[in-house]
Design an enzyme around this catalytic site. Structure first.
Site, short mmCIF file in Angstrom:
data_model
loop_
_atom_site.label_atom_id
_atom_site.label_comp_id
_atom_site.label_asym_id
_atom_site.label_seq_id
_atom_site.Cartn_x
_atom_site.Cartn_y
_atom_site.Cartn_z
N HIS A 168 0.78 -1.29 0.05
CA HIS A 168 0.03 0.04 0.30
C HIS A 168 0.90 1.18 -0.05
O HIS A 168 1.49 1.53 0.85
CB HIS A 168 -0.91 0.06 1.51
CG HIS A 168 -1.79 1.22 1.28
ND1 HIS A 168 -1.80 1.98 2.42
CD2 HIS A 168 -3.00 1.48 0.62
CE1 HIS A 168 -2.78 2.81 2.24
NE2 HIS A 168 -3.74 2.56 1.05
N HIS A 194 -1.02 11.02 -2.51
CA HIS A 194 -2.27 10.59 -2.02
C HIS A 194 -3.12 11.94 -1.69
O HIS A 194 -4.18 11.79 -2.34
CB HIS A 194 -2.18 9.64 -0.76
CG HIS A 194 -3.54 9.47 -0.05
ND1 HIS A 194 -4.06 10.04 0.77
CD2 HIS A 194 -4.05 8.24 -0.41
CE1 HIS A 194 -5.28 9.36 1.02
NE2 HIS A 194 -5.33 8.35 0.20
#
Length: 242
Positions: free
Chosen positions: A14, A58
């Site tokens: 991730h 992100h």
């Protein structure tokens, strides 16, 4: 349906194989290199810049990761590349830099981050960049308006729905996206099992990966109800991330 055995063959790191932003930060070239060296697939996030490029980052806002005020969409790729992530030597990378670094060694799962009114051209740009890439790569998004553009602007690239929720209205919204040619699903592990995920796996033979797996219970839930995990904070062999 496209053969996506490669998508579920290995655990997916991730935002790269980071150490929870202690020394090796998320979505950096350092984290991506660590993942590739361990043989893990890589999940990452991308945004569109002010000059129409794609960067790996992100958040919408810059402050958490760079200590800088403002938003990704307000800066050019060059301006973002000059920013350092945390207190490290890593900068905000472009998608092209990530592709050059990984160079087909491990698969990539790229999540497109939509911002209404600020993301026109994101799917087309990601599609154009990936068409010149020889490695395995897939794209996905939470944002339905982006997914609706996958087939038109990123043809031939496997596209997925990133999703969460277990309430009827949430699941019905997910079912509606099956009309838009998705070929896999990335689902919140805490919301498994549910009838949407069961349907796509059992009736459509569609692969499902989970996010974000951080402990043994989530590992068990993943492999009881899905096909592969997107993990962080540990190594799948049980060791802590050094």
């Amino acid at each position: 349906m496209t053969d996506l055995a490669w998508l579920t063959a290995r655990p997916i790191a991730h935002r790269g194989l980071h150490d929870l932003n202690k020394q090796c930060w998320e979505n950096t070239l350092s984290a991506f290199e660590r993942a590739a060296q361990h043989g893990y697939a890589i999940e990452c996030d991308v945004h569109l810049t002010a000059d129409g490029e794609v960067v790996v980052f992100h958040d919408n806002a810059l402050d958490r990761l760079t200590g800088t005020e403002g938003y990704v969409w307000q800066r050019t790729a060059a301006e973002l590349g000059a920013l350092r992530i945390g207190a490290t030597a890593d900068h905000v990378p472009t998608l092209q830099e990530l592709l050059r670094l990984v160079d087909g060694r491990v698969p990539l799962v790229i999540e497109l981050k939509g911002i209404p009114g600020k993301d026109d051209g994101l799917v087309a740009k990601v599609g154009a960049v990936l068409r010149g890439y020889h490695g395995k790569a897939a794209i996905m998004s939470f944002d339905h308006w982006l997914i609706r553009d996958f087939a038109r602007h990123a043809p031939g690239i496997p596209g997925g729905l990133t999703a969460w929720g277990d309430k009827d209205r949430e699941l019905e919204a997910h079912f509606s996206m099956l009309a838009h040619g998705i070929s896999f699903v990335s689902y919140a592990v805490d919301h498994l099992p549910n009838r949407f995920v069961s349907f796509v796996r059992e009736r459509l033979d569609m692969p499902v990966i989970t996010w974000t797996v951080r402990d043994g219970n989530a590992v068990e839930r993943t492999f009881a109800h899905a096909d592969q995990m997107t993990f962080e904070g540990f190594l799948p062999d049980g060791a802590a991330v050094a």
